[in-house]
Design a protein around this motif. Structure first.
Motif, PDB file in Angstrom:
ATOM      1  N   UNK A 156      45.381 -63.566  18.782  1.00 31.74           N
ATOM      2  CA  UNK A 156      44.414 -63.583  17.687  1.00 31.74           C
ATOM      3  C   UNK A 156      44.030 -62.183  17.243  1.00 31.74           C
ATOM      4  N   UNK A 157      43.932 -61.265  18.187  1.00 31.25           N
ATOM      5  CA  UNK A 157      43.627 -59.870  17.839  1.00 31.25           C
ATOM      6  C   UNK A 157      44.753 -59.265  17.015  1.00 31.25           C
ATOM      7  N   UNK A 158      45.991 -59.561  17.402  1.00 35.40           N
ATOM      8  CA  UNK A 158      47.137 -59.038  16.652  1.00 35.40           C
ATOM      9  C   UNK A 158      47.115 -59.555  15.222  1.00 35.40           C
ATOM     10  N   UNK A 159      46.820 -60.855  15.067  1.00 29.03           N
ATOM     11  CA  UNK A 159      46.765 -61.436  13.721  1.00 29.03           C
ATOM     12  C   UNK A 159      45.613 -60.842  12.934  1.00 29.03           C
ATOM     13  N   UNK A 160      44.480 -60.639  13.588  1.00 30.97           N
ATOM     14  CA  UNK A 160      43.321 -60.093  12.886  1.00 30.97           C
ATOM     15  C   UNK A 160      43.579 -58.669  12.415  1.00 30.97           C
ATOM     16  N   UNK A 161      44.339 -57.906  13.184  1.00 32.05           N
ATOM     17  CA  UNK A 161      44.654 -56.543  12.750  1.00 32.05           C
ATOM     18  C   UNK A 161      45.512 -56.540  11.488  1.00 32.05           C
ATOM     19  N   UNK A 162      46.440 -57.495  11.423  1.00 32.52           N
ATOM     20  CA  UNK A 162      47.374 -57.537  10.287  1.00 32.52           C
ATOM     21  C   UNK A 162      47.076 -58.723   9.383  1.00 32.52           C
ATOM     22  N   UNK A 163      45.793 -59.052   9.239  1.00 37.01           N
ATOM     23  CA  UNK A 163      45.434 -60.216   8.413  1.00 37.01           C
ATOM     24  C   UNK A 163      45.926 -60.048   6.987  1.00 37.01           C
ATOM     25  N   UNK A 164      45.889 -58.802   6.491  1.00 43.98           N
ATOM     26  CA  UNK A 164      46.331 -58.553   5.117  1.00 43.98           C
ATOM     27  C   UNK A 164      47.821 -58.825   4.968  1.00 43.98           C
ATOM     28  N   UNK A 190      56.237 -66.854   8.678  1.00 43.12           N
ATOM     29  CA  UNK A 190      56.842 -65.567   8.363  1.00 43.12           C
ATOM     30  C   UNK A 190      55.813 -64.456   8.452  1.00 43.12           C
ATOM     31  N   UNK A 191      54.612 -64.699   7.956  1.00 38.70           N
ATOM     32  CA  UNK A 191      53.563 -63.696   8.052  1.00 38.70           C
ATOM     33  C   UNK A 191      53.197 -63.384   9.493  1.00 38.70           C
ATOM     34  N   UNK A 192      53.138 -64.420  10.335  1.00 35.32           N
ATOM     35  CA  UNK A 192      52.831 -64.197  11.749  1.00 35.32           C
ATOM     36  C   UNK A 192      53.935 -63.392  12.424  1.00 35.32           C
ATOM     37  N   UNK A 193      55.186 -63.682  12.072  1.00 37.05           N
ATOM     38  CA  UNK A 193      56.291 -62.919  12.659  1.00 37.05           C
ATOM     39  C   UNK A 193      56.240 -61.456  12.203  1.00 37.05           C
ATOM     40  N   UNK A 194      55.897 -61.234  10.935  1.00 30.91           N
ATOM     41  CA  UNK A 194      55.784 -59.859  10.447  1.00 30.91           C
ATOM     42  C   UNK A 194      54.643 -59.127  11.138  1.00 30.91           C
ATOM     43  N   UNK A 195      53.520 -59.838  11.366  1.00 32.05           N
ATOM     44  CA  UNK A 195      52.394 -59.210  12.064  1.00 32.05           C
ATOM     45  C   UNK A 195      52.794 -58.833  13.492  1.00 32.05           C
ATOM     46  N   UNK A 196      53.518 -59.731  14.153  1.00 29.42           N
ATOM     47  CA  UNK A 196      53.981 -59.423  15.510  1.00 29.42           C
ATOM     48  C   UNK A 196      54.969 -58.261  15.501  1.00 29.42           C
ATOM     49  N   UNK A 197      55.880 -58.255  14.531  1.00 24.09           N
ATOM     50  CA  UNK A 197      56.840 -57.150  14.448  1.00 24.09           C
ATOM     51  C   UNK A 197      56.120 -55.834  14.169  1.00 24.09           C
TER      52      UNK A 197
END
Length: 552
Positions: A13-21, A251-258
């Motif tokens: 969740x922290x990773x997603x919150x950092x790259x929410x945009x 796709x957005x979640x994968x980009x945030x993780x990448x």
């Protein structure tokens, strides 16, 4: 060495919150693509008719069929899309070629029924309805023709047999006419003629029955007529938007993780924990602004962070452990900022503290942050030009804080192990804590040498500037010596005037100190402290940088 813990759902969740945009932008782009596809796609209408299939004389039960009975509806569904039916439907519609029509028709069989659902898709409602009607009628006509053809073949066979029997009857009658009434053989011939006549009557009755059967053949009927579609079945706006979200969100979640895994710079405290195996002692929020080249006030947001850092450090050191080395990762002001604010926080808590400027390559040094002179300093004492006590200066507005500048020969003479050990021992005897601003580890080994004679080490890391690889390497380098590595302090990427190298001046200009702001402490607004032997002149809280003297 610190071992990273297994990731939890909160970590992701922290990773997603950092790259929410990034996630939101990907979903928005997918939605835009879905809307564009919906707007640009041609409308397709579909009309459906229900055909009840009835068994005929030509139907036989097929082994393995999905439906029980004489009619195999799976086979009938394939017949609807056969070439013969398609050609008949194309002829009725006046369309050419028939192969294009087959791709527009679909047939389904509802479970446990003898019904075919025949659907036809077209660009207009009228064309869809006409296509459904054409295929339904063509299928029923084809099925009727198949059933009738079977009966007609039987009728034709019976007619041939009847003609043969009739010929035999005529021949028997001719032979019978040539015999006299009492002549021998006449009785037998009359018996054969009767048999032939009986056979002919049976065949005629069978033909009549077949003809009646042919007239009564019913291959099926349309039980639900094809209706005129009121709305297109494609494009389906809701389905397209749902599919866009279903594709865009993963796709957005994968980009945030990448983005998280491929990041090369330290950005968040979790980067230090997960990828550098460092405990985070403190993190200055990005909202904290560095407006002047000075330390934080006690009650400012930044001052509270370093006050907490002081409590953490003090709790991890015994009374005999006093020397703390603060080292940066890459060249920059991070170590100086942390060392200066940590020393100030310790002095505010009532401890006697000595801040040592052992980092000559920083953009802002401890003397400038505290308002003291850079010379004489540490390098002068190490070179033997002066005694160490002569390099110690009292910090204005902090009675229990002393500062040792870098010295005139700071860029020419580096520390030696013996000199560092002797210096730290003397300073530790004079006060509670010694905070050393060490050179960055990425370009010098002096920090490791100094840390070898210290009691604790803290890494100063600047967000968006220090590389993850260099930070991890700095942590490894510090762990290779016996001195405990307490952890890291993360500073924001924007340090304001701290990152700017000041213009050289011949001497420090004394200007009036500006009025204290709301986040300064009462201590920061006091007059400079005077000792018994030397009066330290009041200096500006935002002094111009005094350049280190050239090596002599």
């Amino acid at each position: 060495m610190r071992t990273p813990a297994a990731r939890t759902l909160a970590d992701y969740g922290v990773i997603v919150r950092r790259s929410w945009w990034l996630v939101a932008g990907t979903v928005a782009a997918a939605l835009a693509a879905g809307v564009a596809y919906t707007e640009l796609s041609q409308e397709v209408y579909e009309s459906t008719a229900s055909v009840l299939v009835l068994p005929t004389a030509g139907d036989t039960e097929v082994q393995g069929a999905r439906t029980a009975g004489q009619v195999n509806l799976d086979t009938e569904a394939q017949l609807v899309k056969s070439t013969e039916v398609a050609e008949a439907a194309a002829a009725a519609l006046g369309a050419d070629p028939a192969a294009d029509l087959v791709s527009q028709v679909s047939v389904t069989v509802p479970p446990n029924t003898a019904v075919l659902e025949i659907s036809f898709k077209a660009g207009t409602p009228q064309a869809a309805q006409e296509g459904t009607v054409a295929f339904s009628e063509a299928y029923l006509a084809h099925r009727l023709a198949g059933a009738t053809a079977s009966i007609e073949r039987e009728i034709a066979a019976a007619a041939v047999e009847l003609e043969t029997v009739t010929t035999e009857i005529e021949a028997a009658e001719d032979r019978l006419d040539g015999l006299d009434a009492g002549e021998g053989g006449r009785a037998g011939l009359e018996s054969d003629l009767q048999d032939l006549q009986s056979r002919a009557a049976e065949i005629e009755a069978a033909v009549a029955g077949l003809q009646a059967q042919a007239e009564a053949v019913s291959p099926g009927r349309v039980i639900n007529q094809a209706s005129l579609p009121q709305a297109p079945v494609s494009p389906n706006a809701m389905f397209n938007l749902a599919a866009a979200i279903g594709a865009g969100l993963p796709l957005g979640l994968m980009l945030a993780w990448a983005r998280h895994r491929l990041a090369r710079k330290v950005s968040y405290p979790a980067d230090l924990v997960d990828r550098c195996e460092l405990d985070v002692l403190a993190s200055v929020p990005p909202a904290v602004k560095f407006q002047r080249r000075e330390v934080f006030g006690a009650y400012s947001p930044g001052g509270r962070v370093f006050s907490q850092l002081r409590n953490i450090v003090a709790s991890q050191l015994t009374r005999e452990q006093r020397v703390i080395v603060v080292a940066g990762v890459a060249p920059g002001p991070a170590a100086s900022v942390v060392a200066a604010n940590l020393a100030t926080a310790m002095a505010r808590a009532g401890d006697r503290v000595t801040a040592v400027a052992a980092n000559p390559s920083t953009t802002v040094g401890l003397p400038e942050l505290f308002g003291t002179d850079p010379v004489p300093g540490l390098a002068d004492a190490w070179s033997g030009r002066i005694d160490l006590a002569e390099a110690v200066q009292a910090a204005p507005r902090q009675p229990s804080l002393s500062v040792i500048g870098p010295g005139a020969a700071a860029r020419a003479a580096g520390p030696t192990s013996e000199a560092a050990a002797e210096t730290f021992a003397k300073l530790a005897e004079a006060g509670r804590f010694v905070v050393v601003d060490a050179p960055p580890l990425s370009c010098s080994a002096d920090a490791q040498l100094l840390a070898g004679h210290a009691d604790a080490v803290i890494l100063a890391v600047q967000s968006q500037r220090d590389a993850i690889g260099e930070t991890a390497a700095a942590a490894v380098a510090m762990r290779q010596i016996d001195t405990p590595l307490l952890g890291a302090v993360l500073l924001p990427g924007a340090l304001g005037p701290m990152n700017t190298v000041p213009l050289p001046t011949a001497r420090r200009e004394l200007t009036a100190r500006p009025a204290p702001s709301a986040d300064e402490t009462p201590t920061d607004s006091l007059e400079p402290v005077e000792d018994a032997t030397e009066v330290i002149p009041a200096v500006d809280a935002v002094p111009s940088a005094a350049p280190a003297a050239e090596p002599r």
